[in-house]
Each structure stands twice: as C-alpha cells, then as structure tokens.
Write a protein that holds these residues in place. Sequence first.
Motif, PDB file in Angstrom:
ATOM      1  N   ASN A 141      18.280  61.743   9.835  1.00  0.00           N
ATOM      2  CA  ASN A 141      18.242  63.167  10.166  1.00  0.00           C
ATOM      3  C   ASN A 141      17.093  63.394  11.138  1.00  0.00           C
ATOM      4  O   ASN A 141      15.973  62.949  10.886  1.00  0.00           O
ATOM      5  CB  ASN A 141      18.042  64.018   8.915  1.00  0.00           C
ATOM      6  N   VAL A 142      17.370  64.074  12.232  1.00  0.00           N
ATOM      7  CA  VAL A 142      16.355  64.320  13.262  1.00  0.00           C
ATOM      8  C   VAL A 142      16.178  65.835  13.399  1.00  0.00           C
ATOM      9  O   VAL A 142      17.149  66.563  13.596  1.00  0.00           O
ATOM     10  CB  VAL A 142      16.761  63.707  14.614  1.00  0.00           C
ATOM     11  N   ILE A 143      14.928  66.275  13.271  1.00  0.00           N
ATOM     12  CA  ILE A 143      14.609  67.697  13.361  1.00  0.00           C
ATOM     13  C   ILE A 143      13.567  67.899  14.462  1.00  0.00           C
ATOM     14  O   ILE A 143      12.557  67.187  14.507  1.00  0.00           O
ATOM     15  CB  ILE A 143      14.054  68.228  12.027  1.00  0.00           C
ATOM     16  N   THR A 144      13.813  68.850  15.325  1.00  0.00           N
ATOM     17  CA  THR A 144      12.895  69.170  16.407  1.00  0.00           C
ATOM     18  C   THR A 144      12.215  70.499  16.124  1.00  0.00           C
ATOM     19  O   THR A 144      12.879  71.492  15.789  1.00  0.00           O
ATOM     20  CB  THR A 144      13.635  69.239  17.757  1.00  0.00           C
ATOM     21  N   TYR A 145      10.879  70.514  16.254  1.00  0.00           N
ATOM     22  CA  TYR A 145      10.089  71.721  16.036  1.00  0.00           C
ATOM     23  C   TYR A 145       9.362  72.093  17.317  1.00  0.00           C
ATOM     24  O   TYR A 145       8.960  71.230  18.084  1.00  0.00           O
ATOM     25  CB  TYR A 145       9.046  71.489  14.933  1.00  0.00           C
ATOM     26  N   ARG A 146       9.180  73.394  17.493  1.00  0.00           N
ATOM     27  CA  ARG A 146       8.394  73.898  18.620  1.00  0.00           C
ATOM     28  C   ARG A 146       7.338  74.856  18.083  1.00  0.00           C
ATOM     29  O   ARG A 146       7.577  75.618  17.154  1.00  0.00           O
ATOM     30  CB  ARG A 146       9.289  74.604  19.643  1.00  0.00           C
ATOM     31  N   TRP A 147       6.152  74.791  18.693  1.00  0.00           N
ATOM     32  CA  TRP A 147       5.040  75.642  18.265  1.00  0.00           C
ATOM     33  C   TRP A 147       5.264  77.071  18.756  1.00  0.00           C
ATOM     34  O   TRP A 147       5.458  77.310  19.938  1.00  0.00           O
ATOM     35  CB  TRP A 147       3.738  75.093  18.819  1.00  0.00           C
ATOM     36  N   ALA A 148       5.254  78.022  17.822  1.00  0.00           N
ATOM     37  CA  ALA A 148       5.451  79.421  18.183  1.00  0.00           C
ATOM     38  C   ALA A 148       4.778  80.301  17.140  1.00  0.00           C
ATOM     39  O   ALA A 148       4.908  80.069  15.934  1.00  0.00           O
ATOM     40  CB  ALA A 148       6.942  79.763  18.260  1.00  0.00           C
ATOM     41  N   SER A 149       4.048  81.310  17.618  1.00  0.00           N
ATOM     42  CA  SER A 149       3.382  82.286  16.742  1.00  0.00           C
ATOM     43  C   SER A 149       2.469  81.613  15.714  1.00  0.00           C
ATOM     44  O   SER A 149       2.426  82.000  14.547  1.00  0.00           O
ATOM     45  CB  SER A 149       4.427  83.157  16.033  1.00  0.00           C
ATOM     46  N   GLY A 150       1.763  80.573  16.152  1.00  0.00           N
ATOM     47  CA  GLY A 150       0.781  79.935  15.289  1.00  0.00           C
ATOM     48  C   GLY A 150       1.336  78.968  14.266  1.00  0.00           C
ATOM     49  O   GLY A 150       0.614  78.563  13.343  1.00  0.00           O
TER      50      GLY A 150
END
Length: 219
Positions: free
Chosen positions: A183-192
């Motif tokens: 399982n591959v999950i991508t996260y992006r930094w937003a609102s701290g």
Amino acid sequence: MRGGLTEAGPTPARSTIQAALTAMSVLAALALSVSACATGGTGARDEGPAHADAVAGAGTSPSAASTGPPDRTEAVRLIKDDPEVSAGVKRELQPCVGDEYPVDVSYGDLTGGSGDDIIVNVLTCGDAVGMGSYVYRKEDDGYRNVFQAEEPPVYAEMDRGDLVVTKQVYEKGDPVSDPSGENVITYRWASGRFVKEYSWHNDYSSIVGDDPTVAPEAS
C-alpha cells in the motif's frame, strides 16, 4: 712614598674586583630576567592561541550545528529522546555491528521550515524490515516530530516534495523477503500538518522470480 704605594697599590685591585663583581651581578640579573621573561612569555604564548581556539570553537560549533542537518548518530538520538516514539521501536533500535544503527536517514524540504526536514526509517538488523518511519521538522529551537508511522513493515521517503509511505502487505505464509503486495500513501504538507493526498495498492506477482529466466535461443 711607601705609604703612598701601600695606599695606591690595592686601589686598582679592589676597583677591578668590584667591577668584576658588579659585572657578574648584572649578568646574573640579566640572565634571571631573560629566564623569567622566557618562562612567562612561553606561558603566554601557550595560553594565548589555546584560548583563542576555544573562543573560536565556542562561537563556530553551535553555528555549524544549527545550520547543518544532524548526522546519523544525532538522528538516532532524536528517535531515542522522542517521547512520541513507541517503547517497542526504541527497544529494537540497537547497533547491528559495532556502533552502526539500522536506520536510513534522508534530508530535504517537505514542510517549508527553517531548514531541511529529516526522514528517519528504523529497520530491523536481520531482515531490514521497517519498524517505524518518522519526519522531523526543523524549527528555531530544534527538531519537532511532525509525522510517524509505526505499523511494520513500513518505509517513508521523499518524492518531489511529497512524503511517500509504503507499507508491505503479507498474506499467510509469505516470507519476509516476499510480500504479496504494498500500500502506497502520498502526503503533502498543508496547514501545519501532513494531509493524505492519494493512495494506491500494488499486487506482486507470485510467479515472476520463482524460476530463473532463460535467454531465448537465437533463430
């Protein structure tokens, strides 16, 4: 005349002796003075540069430490000192050989902080299974834990400014070296904080790799 000779004769001798004694005293005093100056001078020279080096070191060392990312040893210390990291991961974080810890450390800009963020993956020594993945954000007072995943096997890495977390999937009977998928999950930094952007699942073939590949015969 005899009295004059008696008085005149010893005077030059006494003058000569006194002059010699005076000269010797002056030379001795000069020798002591030179010796004392040399000793004091050497002490000043020995202490001067050492003091200057200490002051320079005290001024530059913190600056270097604050501008550069931690090395692997300091990354391990971050994990061990972090109250957010589970006791199980800390227990597994032991040197494999000598003082070599099973950690992968990456640096880069994930959060737009004051310096490079740090990704630390804690692995097992034998099979290099990911026990935990962590992201530390550089802030003015040090580094702060802004992400962690502790569901093994897990591995985090950076891809074009995004945080990509991969979790291996095992079915019953799968060896550690041969998971059934991921399982591959991508996260992006937003609102701290890190926000899930998208995810997908990959199934691995159970056939490919079982038998050696045979090169086709030339016609």
